[in-house]
Write a protein that holds these residues in place. Sequence first.
Motif, PDB file in Angstrom:
ATOM      1  N   ALA A 325      87.389 100.748  32.690  1.00 35.58           N
ATOM      2  CA  ALA A 325      87.734 101.987  31.989  1.00 35.58           C
ATOM      3  C   ALA A 325      87.678 103.171  32.943  1.00 35.58           C
ATOM      4  N   GLU A 326      86.690 103.158  33.829  1.00 36.88           N
ATOM      5  CA  GLU A 326      86.578 104.221  34.828  1.00 36.88           C
ATOM      6  C   GLU A 326      87.761 104.164  35.800  1.00 36.88           C
ATOM      7  N   GLU A 327      88.141 102.954  36.191  1.00 34.27           N
ATOM      8  CA  GLU A 327      89.296 102.787  37.083  1.00 34.27           C
ATOM      9  C   GLU A 327      90.572 103.285  36.409  1.00 34.27           C
ATOM     10  N   LEU A 328      90.715 102.962  35.134  1.00 34.33           N
ATOM     11  CA  LEU A 328      91.909 103.389  34.402  1.00 34.33           C
ATOM     12  C   LEU A 328      91.962 104.905  34.286  1.00 34.33           C
ATOM     13  N   SER A 329      90.812 105.534  34.084  1.00 36.89           N
ATOM     14  CA  SER A 329      90.773 107.000  34.025  1.00 36.89           C
ATOM     15  C   SER A 329      91.210 107.595  35.356  1.00 36.89           C
ATOM     16  N   ALA A 330      90.872 106.909  36.432  1.00 30.81           N
ATOM     17  CA  ALA A 330      91.200 107.415  37.763  1.00 30.81           C
ATOM     18  C   ALA A 330      92.683 107.285  38.085  1.00 30.81           C
ATOM     19  N   VAL A 331      93.326 106.251  37.534  1.00 30.00           N
ATOM     20  CA  VAL A 331      94.735 106.009  37.888  1.00 30.00           C
ATOM     21  C   VAL A 331      95.716 106.523  36.836  1.00 30.00           C
ATOM     22  N   GLU A 332      95.211 107.088  35.719  1.00 27.65           N
ATOM     23  CA  GLU A 332      96.116 107.457  34.632  1.00 27.65           C
ATOM     24  C   GLU A 332      97.082 108.568  35.029  1.00 27.65           C
ATOM     25  N   GLU A 333      96.710 109.374  36.031  1.00 27.83           N
ATOM     26  CA  GLU A 333      97.614 110.419  36.492  1.00 27.83           C
ATOM     27  C   GLU A 333      98.464 109.935  37.667  1.00 27.83           C
ATOM     28  N   SER A 334      98.311 108.655  37.995  1.00 26.20           N
ATOM     29  CA  SER A 334      99.064 108.098  39.115  1.00 26.20           C
ATOM     30  C   SER A 334     100.552 108.057  38.811  1.00 26.20           C
ATOM     31  N   LYS A 335     101.360 108.215  39.858  1.00 32.39           N
ATOM     32  CA  LYS A 335     102.803 108.105  39.682  1.00 32.39           C
ATOM     33  C   LYS A 335     103.223 106.650  39.502  1.00 32.39           C
ATOM     34  N   SER A 336     102.327 105.735  39.868  1.00 32.55           N
ATOM     35  CA  SER A 336     102.632 104.315  39.739  1.00 32.55           C
ATOM     36  C   SER A 336     102.267 103.831  38.340  1.00 32.55           C
ATOM     37  N   LYS A 337     103.262 103.797  37.461  1.00 29.53           N
ATOM     38  CA  LYS A 337     102.996 103.339  36.099  1.00 29.53           C
ATOM     39  C   LYS A 337     102.659 101.848  36.081  1.00 29.53           C
ATOM     40  N   ASN A 338     103.166 101.107  37.052  1.00 31.74           N
ATOM     41  CA  ASN A 338     102.832  99.683  37.137  1.00 31.74           C
ATOM     42  C   ASN A 338     101.341  99.491  37.363  1.00 31.74           C
ATOM     43  N   GLU A 339     100.736 100.367  38.166  1.00 39.02           N
ATOM     44  CA  GLU A 339      99.303 100.297  38.414  1.00 39.02           C
ATOM     45  C   GLU A 339      98.521 100.596  37.135  1.00 39.02           C
ATOM     46  N   ILE A 340      98.991 101.590  36.401  1.00 39.18           N
ATOM     47  CA  ILE A 340      98.340 101.916  35.127  1.00 39.18           C
ATOM     48  C   ILE A 340      98.437 100.736  34.164  1.00 39.18           C
ATOM     49  N   LEU A 341      99.628 100.154  34.052  1.00 38.07           N
ATOM     50  CA  LEU A 341      99.839  99.046  33.118  1.00 38.07           C
ATOM     51  C   LEU A 341      99.017  97.827  33.500  1.00 38.07           C
ATOM     52  N   SER A 342      98.924  97.533  34.798  1.00 38.69           N
ATOM     53  CA  SER A 342      98.146  96.368  35.225  1.00 38.69           C
ATOM     54  C   SER A 342      96.661  96.574  34.946  1.00 38.69           C
ATOM     55  N   THR A 343      96.180  97.816  35.112  1.00 41.75           N
ATOM     56  CA  THR A 343      94.770  98.115  34.820  1.00 41.75           C
ATOM     57  C   THR A 343      94.516  98.054  33.318  1.00 41.75           C
ATOM     58  N   MET A 344      95.481  98.520  32.520  1.00 44.09           N
ATOM     59  CA  MET A 344      95.357  98.399  31.068  1.00 44.09           C
ATOM     60  C   MET A 344      95.279  96.933  30.649  1.00 44.09           C
ATOM     61  N   LEU A 345      96.039  96.090  31.330  1.00 53.68           N
ATOM     62  CA  LEU A 345      96.015  94.656  31.029  1.00 53.68           C
ATOM     63  C   LEU A 345      94.636  94.068  31.325  1.00 53.68           C
ATOM     64  N   GLU A 346      94.034  94.477  32.442  1.00 49.05           N
ATOM     65  CA  GLU A 346      92.682  94.012  32.776  1.00 49.05           C
ATOM     66  C   GLU A 346      91.698  94.455  31.702  1.00 49.05           C
ATOM     67  N   LEU A 347      91.849  95.705  31.259  1.00 45.77           N
ATOM     68  CA  LEU A 347      90.971  96.239  30.221  1.00 45.77           C
ATOM     69  C   LEU A 347      91.106  95.426  28.939  1.00 45.77           C
ATOM     70  N   ARG A 348      92.346  95.155  28.557  1.00 46.04           N
ATOM     71  CA  ARG A 348      92.590  94.393  27.326  1.00 46.04           C
ATOM     72  C   ARG A 348      91.992  92.992  27.405  1.00 46.04           C
ATOM     73  N   GLN A 349      92.057  92.357  28.568  1.00 45.49           N
ATOM     74  CA  GLN A 349      91.523  91.008  28.710  1.00 45.49           C
ATOM     75  C   GLN A 349      90.012  90.976  28.496  1.00 45.49           C
ATOM     76  N   VAL A 350      89.318  91.973  29.024  1.00 47.38           N
ATOM     77  CA  VAL A 350      87.860  92.047  28.850  1.00 47.38           C
ATOM     78  C   VAL A 350      87.517  92.314  27.384  1.00 47.38           C
ATOM     79  N   VAL A 351      88.282  93.213  26.746  1.00 50.71           N
ATOM     80  CA  VAL A 351      88.050  93.500  25.327  1.00 50.71           C
ATOM     81  C   VAL A 351      88.273  92.244  24.481  1.00 50.71           C
ATOM     82  N   ASP A 352      89.298  91.476  24.816  1.00 49.58           N
ATOM     83  CA  ASP A 352      89.541  90.221  24.095  1.00 49.58           C
ATOM     84  C   ASP A 352      88.369  89.258  24.255  1.00 49.58           C
ATOM     85  N   ASP A 353      87.799  89.214  25.457  1.00 48.71           N
ATOM     86  CA  ASP A 353      86.630  88.353  25.691  1.00 48.71           C
ATOM     87  C   ASP A 353      85.458  88.776  24.812  1.00 48.71           C
TER      88      ASP A 353
END
Length: 375
Positions: A325-353
């Motif tokens: 979540a901290e990493e996602l907060s850091a990259v949310e203003e990034s121009k790389s939306k792919n980086e944001i989406l991949s970090t969101m995917l990691e977040l979702r996987q942990v939440v699913d666990d």
Amino acid sequence: AGVNGSGKHNNWSIVGPDGKNWLTPGDNPHENAKFLTVICALIKAVDIHADLLRAVVASAGNDHRLGANEAPPAIISIFLGEQLSDVIEQLEKGRTRSSKNGGTIKIGVSSLPSLPRDATDRNRTSPFAFTGNKFEFRAVGSNQSCAGANIVLNTIVAETLDEICTTLESANTEGEDFNEALQKILQNIITKHKRVLFDGDNYTDEWQKEAAKRGLPNMRTTPEALKAIVSRKSINLFEKYGVLSEREARSRYEVYLKNYDETVTIEARCAVNIAVTQIVPAAVEYQKKLLRSLEASEAVGVKNSAIKKLLAKVCRKTDELLIIAEELSAVEESKSKNEILSTMLELRQVVDDLEGVIPSGLWPLPTYAEMMFVY
């Protein structure tokens, strides 16, 4: 994960000046010629402008849907069905043969085997399918207007019909037989553009490889798909038929791209907020319950290794969730939306666990089971 979003089936057909649906197989040579001409015009139009069709259904939400489970893939292809595919194949070859309905016919613009009126497509994996007397474009997102898809469909078919008619007029001026000229045109279209025809399973890895061999575009994300709107090919098309000026096309590209960027950013912020303010408190509360249970067991001399192991897992996953979540907060203003989406995917996987171990009474959101089978 593993749940596709909802979308629309945009049904498209064309009614001529005679008041008839030209995508309905005819009862006479004249109507058959119109039917085959529109089919071939669509084949050429979709092949040439597959990238533009993908662009008009591009959105952050639809990127998750296209290619998932019951949704068509991002590769645009045409499903004709066994009978019509057979007709198109024989039209290209221009020879006499037995039709699938029995009897011998000369496949061409002057004759056509009778097709059942209810030739409904059962292949739900195709993005663009013939369904008896219309085509279904199945890639439109649930929150999108069908106007964009229809603007493009109307324009690209107008272009191919324009080209067919121009060639026919030239042939007529030169005294060439109408049916022979039309048949030659349609045969050329099929030969050049049949790569877009596919009646198989669009979900398979084999089709992904085959589509790549055929040179069909496969634009999985909105940013790469939207570029088709401002390609020179698309701008020339829109300007030729007075649909959009170059400035209007480029403004749409900028607006759609900005909307995508903002949607992804908002989703990232929401994900962080939900994770930190709802999931983490539920996980911490469960840790307390497990710890009290473990302490009570040990107080009476009972060693409960299973609870200790579960507690360790919940603690570990909670830590992972906070770190991501901290990493996602850091990259949310990034121009790389792919980086944001991949970090969101990691977040979702942990939440699913965590959803798989935290009791439903403590879980603050609808669970997968509740969403799929209860509500």
